[in-house]
Design a protein around this motif. Structure first.
Motif, PDB file in Angstrom:
ATOM      1  N   GLN A 108      46.435  35.536  48.965  1.00  0.00           N
ATOM      2  CA  GLN A 108      45.328  36.408  48.609  1.00  0.00           C
ATOM      3  C   GLN A 108      44.563  35.779  47.469  1.00  0.00           C
ATOM      4  N   ARG A 109      43.300  36.137  47.391  1.00  0.00           N
ATOM      5  CA  ARG A 109      42.454  35.513  46.397  1.00  0.00           C
ATOM      6  C   ARG A 109      42.086  36.510  45.305  1.00  0.00           C
ATOM      7  N   GLY A 110      42.264  36.079  44.080  1.00  0.00           N
ATOM      8  CA  GLY A 110      41.814  36.886  42.959  1.00  0.00           C
ATOM      9  C   GLY A 110      40.486  36.351  42.475  1.00  0.00           C
ATOM     10  N   TYR A 111      39.652  37.240  41.973  1.00  0.00           N
ATOM     11  CA  TYR A 111      38.332  36.832  41.510  1.00  0.00           C
ATOM     12  C   TYR A 111      38.208  37.077  40.023  1.00  0.00           C
ATOM     13  N   PRO A 112      37.400  36.270  39.342  1.00  0.00           N
ATOM     14  CA  PRO A 112      37.252  36.491  37.905  1.00  0.00           C
ATOM     15  C   PRO A 112      36.376  37.703  37.630  1.00  0.00           C
ATOM     16  N   ALA A 113      36.837  38.545  36.745  1.00  0.00           N
ATOM     17  CA  ALA A 113      36.023  39.681  36.330  1.00  0.00           C
ATOM     18  C   ALA A 113      35.278  39.328  35.049  1.00  0.00           C
ATOM     19  N   VAL A 114      35.975  38.712  34.118  1.00  0.00           N
ATOM     20  CA  VAL A 114      35.356  38.361  32.841  1.00  0.00           C
ATOM     21  C   VAL A 114      35.550  36.867  32.615  1.00  0.00           C
ATOM     22  N   SER A 115      34.873  36.355  31.617  1.00  0.00           N
ATOM     23  CA  SER A 115      35.004  34.937  31.308  1.00  0.00           C
ATOM     24  C   SER A 115      36.207  34.728  30.399  1.00  0.00           C
ATOM     25  N   PRO A 116      36.831  33.557  30.468  1.00  0.00           N
ATOM     26  CA  PRO A 116      37.948  33.305  29.554  1.00  0.00           C
ATOM     27  C   PRO A 116      37.453  33.382  28.109  1.00  0.00           C
ATOM     28  N   PRO A 117      38.236  33.963  27.215  1.00  0.00           N
ATOM     29  CA  PRO A 117      37.756  34.164  25.845  1.00  0.00           C
ATOM     30  C   PRO A 117      37.744  32.854  25.054  1.00  0.00           C
ATOM     31  N   ARG A 135      29.469  33.892  37.738  1.00  0.00           N
ATOM     32  CA  ARG A 135      29.181  32.882  36.719  1.00  0.00           C
ATOM     33  C   ARG A 135      29.502  33.438  35.351  1.00  0.00           C
ATOM     34  N   GLN A 136      29.547  32.529  34.411  1.00  0.00           N
ATOM     35  CA  GLN A 136      29.945  32.944  33.067  1.00  0.00           C
ATOM     36  C   GLN A 136      28.946  33.935  32.474  1.00  0.00           C
ATOM     37  N   ARG A 137      29.501  34.932  31.846  1.00  0.00           N
ATOM     38  CA  ARG A 137      28.679  35.831  31.040  1.00  0.00           C
ATOM     39  C   ARG A 137      29.131  35.670  29.611  1.00  0.00           C
ATOM     40  N   TRP A 138      28.243  35.899  28.700  1.00  0.00           N
ATOM     41  CA  TRP A 138      28.649  35.804  27.309  1.00  0.00           C
ATOM     42  C   TRP A 138      28.095  37.002  26.560  1.00  0.00           C
ATOM     43  N   GLU A 139      28.643  37.172  25.397  1.00  0.00           N
ATOM     44  CA  GLU A 139      28.274  38.342  24.632  1.00  0.00           C
ATOM     45  C   GLU A 139      27.072  38.014  23.779  1.00  0.00           C
ATOM     46  N   ASN A 140      26.065  38.833  23.872  1.00  0.00           N
ATOM     47  CA  ASN A 140      24.925  38.685  23.007  1.00  0.00           C
ATOM     48  C   ASN A 140      25.348  39.072  21.596  1.00  0.00           C
ATOM     49  N   PRO A 141      25.191  38.178  20.607  1.00  0.00           N
ATOM     50  CA  PRO A 141      25.782  38.453  19.299  1.00  0.00           C
ATOM     51  C   PRO A 141      25.121  39.605  18.558  1.00  0.00           C
ATOM     52  N   LEU A 142      23.923  39.993  18.936  1.00  0.00           N
ATOM     53  CA  LEU A 142      23.269  41.061  18.195  1.00  0.00           C
ATOM     54  C   LEU A 142      23.825  42.431  18.588  1.00  0.00           C
ATOM     55  N   MET A 143      23.786  42.738  19.859  1.00  0.00           N
ATOM     56  CA  MET A 143      24.175  44.066  20.288  1.00  0.00           C
ATOM     57  C   MET A 143      25.511  44.097  21.004  1.00  0.00           C
ATOM     58  N   GLY A 144      26.053  42.936  21.334  1.00  0.00           N
ATOM     59  CA  GLY A 144      27.304  42.930  22.073  1.00  0.00           C
ATOM     60  C   GLY A 144      27.106  43.153  23.558  1.00  0.00           C
ATOM     61  N   TRP A 145      25.853  43.154  23.977  1.00  0.00           N
ATOM     62  CA  TRP A 145      25.617  43.284  25.405  1.00  0.00           C
ATOM     63  C   TRP A 145      25.935  41.976  26.082  1.00  0.00           C
ATOM     64  N   SER A 146      26.038  42.051  27.378  1.00  0.00           N
ATOM     65  CA  SER A 146      26.447  40.830  28.029  1.00  0.00           C
ATOM     66  C   SER A 146      25.233  40.116  28.589  1.00  0.00           C
ATOM     67  N   SER A 147      25.206  38.840  28.380  1.00  0.00           N
ATOM     68  CA  SER A 147      24.116  38.006  28.855  1.00  0.00           C
ATOM     69  C   SER A 147      24.651  37.104  29.943  1.00  0.00           C
ATOM     70  N   THR A 148      23.766  36.706  30.806  1.00  0.00           N
ATOM     71  CA  THR A 148      24.176  35.759  31.821  1.00  0.00           C
ATOM     72  C   THR A 148      23.008  34.848  32.141  1.00  0.00           C
ATOM     73  N   GLY A 149      23.317  33.652  32.561  1.00  0.00           N
ATOM     74  CA  GLY A 149      22.276  32.732  32.966  1.00  0.00           C
ATOM     75  C   GLY A 149      22.098  32.742  34.465  1.00  0.00           C
ATOM     76  N   ASP A 150      22.701  33.709  35.109  1.00  0.00           N
ATOM     77  CA  ASP A 150      22.725  33.720  36.557  1.00  0.00           C
ATOM     78  C   ASP A 150      21.751  34.778  37.091  1.00  0.00           C
ATOM     79  N   PRO A 151      20.630  34.373  37.645  1.00  0.00           N
ATOM     80  CA  PRO A 151      19.663  35.373  38.112  1.00  0.00           C
ATOM     81  C   PRO A 151      20.139  36.136  39.339  1.00  0.00           C
ATOM     82  N   LEU A 152      21.180  35.652  39.974  1.00  0.00           N
ATOM     83  CA  LEU A 152      21.629  36.293  41.206  1.00  0.00           C
ATOM     84  C   LEU A 152      22.870  37.146  40.996  1.00  0.00           C
ATOM     85  N   SER A 153      23.204  37.393  39.725  1.00  0.00           N
ATOM     86  CA  SER A 153      24.478  38.062  39.484  1.00  0.00           C
ATOM     87  C   SER A 153      24.477  39.505  39.945  1.00  0.00           C
TER      88      SER A 153
END
Lengths: 732, 130, 175
Positions: free
Chosen positions: A604-613, C102-120
């Motif tokens: 089975q395949r697991g998918y990433p929910a969040v990015s590694p910290p 794709r990777q999301r990261w935390e916007n340092p101002l508000m803690g919202w999540s940012s992404t560079g992926d337009p198709l997310s």
């Protein structure tokens, strides 16, 4: 609940039961019943309820108390429908279909009945949706919108609103009992699935309350599921309280790694933060349930994480370092250590991608020293033949089994969802269960056959009642815990069970012998050719040891060369990280795309929910980076290429969700070596509820799991909540 | 100071050499000039004192002169004493971008206002020798 | 002569020509005398537009989508599982596409999540009536795709009477 005595009485009862079932089974192929639902003709099985028949044609009847996996209660009255020639509306969840029945699910009569029921429910339900955690995923909220009236006749000034005191049922489930609409789903779950019969109802009418009467810890490994089945916000997740609304979260369907069953889960996350885990329905594996560890241990993914690489300095202190420095240190050591002095050990939570990459890396350095931390017998064909280490008959086959033997395992805590299925089978069929191992509460009755491997010898010799039950059974099953096969004599136990299962498997489709692994990554590791157990590591003084998530403390510095260089790659700082000279921060199961092979051998395949910290990276990419720096670049840059490599090794690894049957069980018997006839203790380590909560590196780091374990320990001493609180106060 | 040196200096600091009517000097030593042969926004300017040299900043102009300089009023504070209250604070330059002069002695550095979501592991201080 | 040339200029520049009923060339001065003239009568006929046919596999060549969002992406075609927290099955009816996370990261101002992926977000917005539609969409966008067949819903006949059956194993003691 378990009873050992009274075999004669039960044998008699069994005989009558068998007669009854035979009598019931005699008229073959029951005639289909013709019903009309909203004018549509439908042929369905007799014995079905109207509600189920409606589901067949895609008509969803609104309901609260009816649940697909629980018995029928019929007390919410929301599912009222009109049946022609019936004066009164009919509760469709409890009414069986009859030939020629004409059902109307959307007539004015039905609408009026629903509105009336909804008005009564809302009369006794608080208006606290804005502060309720169920808001947005609340059945009552939704159905009040679709089926409710636009006004109510409650005069709260005169009538008042019902209010009920909240109950404390432990650190996992939050109760707001005023919101309860008495659907009794949780009561039925507790009694039927979780076997916590203390949970029930007290009082009548509007004074009815759900609870344990005297406050008690909800002592079950499946307790979190009552949060999901509760149609309102009466039972909510304590960990998730006031955290998010369902419409603002993202959901990622993934696979659980807390046990080897590979339960399907849905990870809920928002702003790169994992918020909660809920089960995903999969009738082949976990039905609709997951264990409490799978659901609640995720708070550990936010603490004690490895956020940057560490390199041990000259003063013997681990210091944060850059990836470059760490990778070059590892690669240099890797290059200079001779092949036979290198070894890699993977822990039980590792995904197949990482293990394949690591094995390829070590093979490129002419080393075959890749092993799992979990042990498994080497002899008797142990890890060599797939049928010897997988759950061959599939988990769902438990339901059609009529005799089950559990050897050295406590499925209740090793795989709660599998145990829930065994209990379901126990309740609704005539399955006979025998246990060799510990005499504990497994939530079903069983014949206790002994605690050592001598009991298997007796079964082989045909001694005892249960041996007869097994040999008379149509679909016998043996479930053996991986723990029973470890250590001295484990291979002999496996060999004996192989003999027993060969004796029992009459038809060729069923293999009878099923191994219940304890770790999510173990079957996959054995599939791709890892050596089981770290025994071979102790023979030679290893100078370069690469640990991937090996945190069970099976290896210590004393097993290695004094100058050994240890690399630890993983996500939590624990035993493995303390041992290491270089730490490479990896990703947890919620942060990477990974393949996990469950104990059945279903990949089975697991998918990433969040990015590694922090600086942490996906594990197989770390191994790939090491290989490049070490000068033996692995030929895959992307996960697709790595998966192509996986399918070269074992094609079933990328045939996701399919059950892959294993062959060669005949040959397995030939390889079986009973060897020494010494007795082996088969008592599993996890015997009691407190043993369940902290079993792996994630749950050991979970504060909530620690608190729950404490609550379970307190509950074992004194099941009632109030004195337990004073106990905790006394301890503090 | 005068002559070629002053002209060059002015040219270096202000990119122009121009002479105007000296309207006044505030207590910080800023001198204010007016030359109405220029168009309106450019006809009033300030010359910062010598000690400031290149570290001049618009916030060094006190509010009363700011009004005149930006044509909010045509009366410089030397002509018409501006209204003041006893609670008005002494004018201070905004030093948040000047290193070492801020409160706490630090230049202002923007920081993340969000809570840390993931806590890291710290290796044990003392390593037991084996 | 001059007047005609002026009139021509007016004709060319305006859509509506005013024509007088009295003097031939005089401009109309009263509204009821004005006659409406359509644009097409003045302007030359525009050549008919011929639609350019682009086959599905050529769409991405001219779409302007960056290459990294065409070739490197993997889509997962699936039917969402039933929400374990709720009763109805409505959200399981349509097929969805989810692209690799794709990777999301935390916007340092508000803690919202940012992404560079337009198709997310496409899995939130796009529903397909059938698997084939989803596959066609993925092929048009040149994404790799995996199809996940949903778990079929099992409806096992249940009966209220089972609560009172005597051979039910949970029936012990006073329950």
């Amino acid at each position: 609940m378990h009873r050992v005595g009274g075999q004669v009485a039960r044998a008699a009862a069994r005989a009558t039961q068998q007669q009854r079932t035979m009598a019931a089974a005699a008229p073959a192929a029951p005639k289909k019943v013709e019903v009309f639902i909203d004018g549509k003709k439908l042929l369905c099985d007799p014995g079905m309820t109207i509600l189920q028949a409606c589901l067949l044609v895609g008509v969803e009847i609104p309901r609260f108390c009816y649940h697909d996996r629980l018995s029928i209660a019929g007390n919410c009255r929301m599912c009222l429908v009109e049946v022609e020639k019936s004066i009164k509306p009919v509760a469709s969840c409890a009414m069986p279909v009859m030939n020629g029945m004409k059902v109307k699910t959307d007539s004015d009569f039905v609408k009026k009945a629903r509105e009336g029921v909804m008005e009564f429910l809302l009369t006794n339900h608080p208006l606290d949706c804005p502060i309720c955690d169920q808001g947005g995923e609340c059945d009552l909220q939704d159905q009040a919108m679709t089926h409710g009236s636009d006004r109510g006749r409650l005069q709260s000034r005169y009538d008042g609103k019902r209010a009920v005191e909240d109950k404390n049922i432990g650190p996992l489930v939050k109760t707001v009992m005023t919101r309860c609409i008495q659907c009794t789903r949780c009561v039925r779950f507790a009694n039927e699935v979780a076997d916590f019969p203390d949970f029930g109802t007290t009082g009548r009418g509007s004074d009815m309350q759900i609870g344990t009467y005297v406050e008690k810890f909800f002592a079950s490994e499946l307790s979190g599921n009552i949060i999901d089945i509760c149609p309102v916000g009466a039972l909510t997740n304590k960990q998730y309280a006031f955290t998010a609304r369902p419409w603002e979260t993202r959901k990622t369907e993934s696979v659980d790694v807390m046990d080897a069953a590979g339960s399907n889960i849905v990870l809920t996350h928002r702003t790169g933060e994992l918020l909660r885990v809920i089960p995903k329905i999969n009738d082949d594996i976990n039905e609709e349930w997951i264990g409490d560890q799978s659901r609640f241990a995720i708070d550990a993914l936010k603490v004690q994480r490895l956020l940057t690489p560490f390199v041990r300095g000259a003063d013997g202190q681990l210091k944060p370092a850059s990836w470059e420095e760490a990778l070059f240190t590892v690669a240099a050591k890797m290059r200079e250590t001779p092949a036979e002095l290198k070894a890699a050990v993977v822990g039980g939570l590792t995904d197949v991608e990482t293990m394949v990459a690591l094995k390829d890396l070590f093979n490129r350095f002419n080393s075959e020293n890749v092993m799992t931390e979990e042990e498994y017998p080497e002899t008797s064909g142990g890890a060599d033949l797939r049928s010897n280490y997988t759950f061959n008959d599939t988990i769902s086959a438990v339901e059609s089994s009529d005799a089950l033997l559990l050897v050295g395992t406590n499925p209740r805590f090793e795989a709660p969802t599998i145990n829930a299925r065994i209990r379901k089978t126990f309740l609704y069929s005539d399955i006979q269960i025998g246990v060799i191992g510990a005499q504990t509460n497994l939530t079903y009755e069983y014949d206790y056959l002994g605690s050592t491997s001598k009991a298997i010898d007796d079964l082989l010799a045909g001694k005892g009642d249960f041996a007869k039950t097994l040999s008379n059974a149509k679909n016998p099953m043996i479930i053996v815990g991986a723990e029973a096969l470890q250590g001295e004599g484990g291979a002999a136990v496996l060999a004996k069970l192989q003999q027993l299962s060969t004796k029992l498997s009459k038809d060729k489709n069923s293999k009878v012998l099923n191994v219940l692994q304890r770790w999510a990554g173990m079957t996959g590791a054995l599939d791709i050719g890892y050596k089981a157990g770290t025994a071979s590591l102790r023979k030679k003084p290893i100078k370069f040891l690469y640990l991937v998530g090996a945190d069970e403390g099976k290896i210590s510095r004393s097993n290695l060369d004094p100058q050994a260089f240890v690399v630890y790659q993983g996500h939590h700082g624990e035993k493995g990280a303390e041992l290491a000279d270089v730490i490479l921060p990896g990703a947890a199961y919620t942060e990477k795309e990974g393949t996990y092979v469950n104990t059945e051998g279903r990949s089975q395949r697991g998918y990433p929910a969040v990015s590694p910290p922090g600086e942490a990276r996906t594990d197989w990419k770390i191994v790939r980076a090491v290989s490049e720096v070490a000068g033996k670049t692995l030929p895959y840059n992307e996960i697709k290429e790595l998966r192509a490599r996986m399918s070269e090794i074992a094609p079933h690894l990328v045939r996701y969700r399919d059950f892959e049957p294993s062959s060669f069980s005949k040959q397995a018997l030939e390889l079986a070596q009973t060897g020494s006839s010494s007795e082996k203790e088969l008592v599993p380590k996890q015997r009691d509820l407190p043993d369940y909560y902290q079993t792996n590196v994630i749950s050991r780091n979970s504060q909530l799991m620690a608190a729950t374990k404490r609550a379970a320990l307190d509950a074992r001493e004194n099941p009632y909540m109030e004195p337990a609180v004073t106990q905790a106060a006394a301890r503090a | 100071m005068g002559g070629v040196k002053a002209a060059l200096r002015k040219r270096y600091l202000m990119d122009v050499t121009r002479v105007g009517r000296h309207v006044g000097t505030d207590k910080f030593g800023n001198r204010y000039y007016e030359d109405n042969s220029y168009f309106i926004p450019r006809n009033r300017w300030v010359e910062f004192p010598d000690k400031v040299w290149l570290d001049y900043d618009a916030s060094q102009v006190p509010p009363d002169w700011h009004g005149w300089l930006h044509h909010i009023t045509d009366d410089p504070p030397t002509v018409k004493e501006p209204l003041t209250q006893k609670w008005v604070l002494e004018h201070r330059e905004n030093v948040s971008i000047v290193p070492g002069q801020n409160e706490g002695g630090q230049k202002y550095i923007p920081y993340s206002t969000t809570r840390t979501k993931t806590l890291g592991w710290q290796p044990a201080e003392k390593k037991e020798q084996n | 002569m001059l007047r005609t040339s002026i009139l021509r200029a007016i004709q060319a520049g305006k859509c509506v020509r005013m024509a007088s009923s009295g003097g031939k060339d005089l401009p109309a001065t009263r509204y009821h005398e004005a006659k409406r003239v359509e644009v097409d009568e003045i302007l030359e006929k525009t050549p008919e537009k011929t639609p350019v046919k682009v086959s599905a596999d050529e769409t991405m060549d001219i779409s302007g989508v960056p290459l990294e969002h065409i070739e490197t992406r993997t889509a997962r075609i699936f039917k969402p599982a039933k929400e374990a927290t709720q009763t109805p099955w409505g959200n399981t009816l349509a097929w969805r596409i989810e692209l690799d996370n794709r990777q999301r990261w935390e916007n340092p101002l508000m803690g919202w999540s940012s992404t560079g992926d337009p198709l997310s977000n496409i899995s939130m917005n796009m529903k397909f009536a059938s698997k084939e539609d989803a596959v066609a969409f993925c092929e048009k966008n040149r994404w790799d795709y995996d199809i996940e067949e949903p778990n079929a819903r099992q409806i096992k006949p249940k009966n209220y009477g089972q609560n009172y059956s005597w051979n039910k194993r949970s029936r012990i003691g006073t329950k």
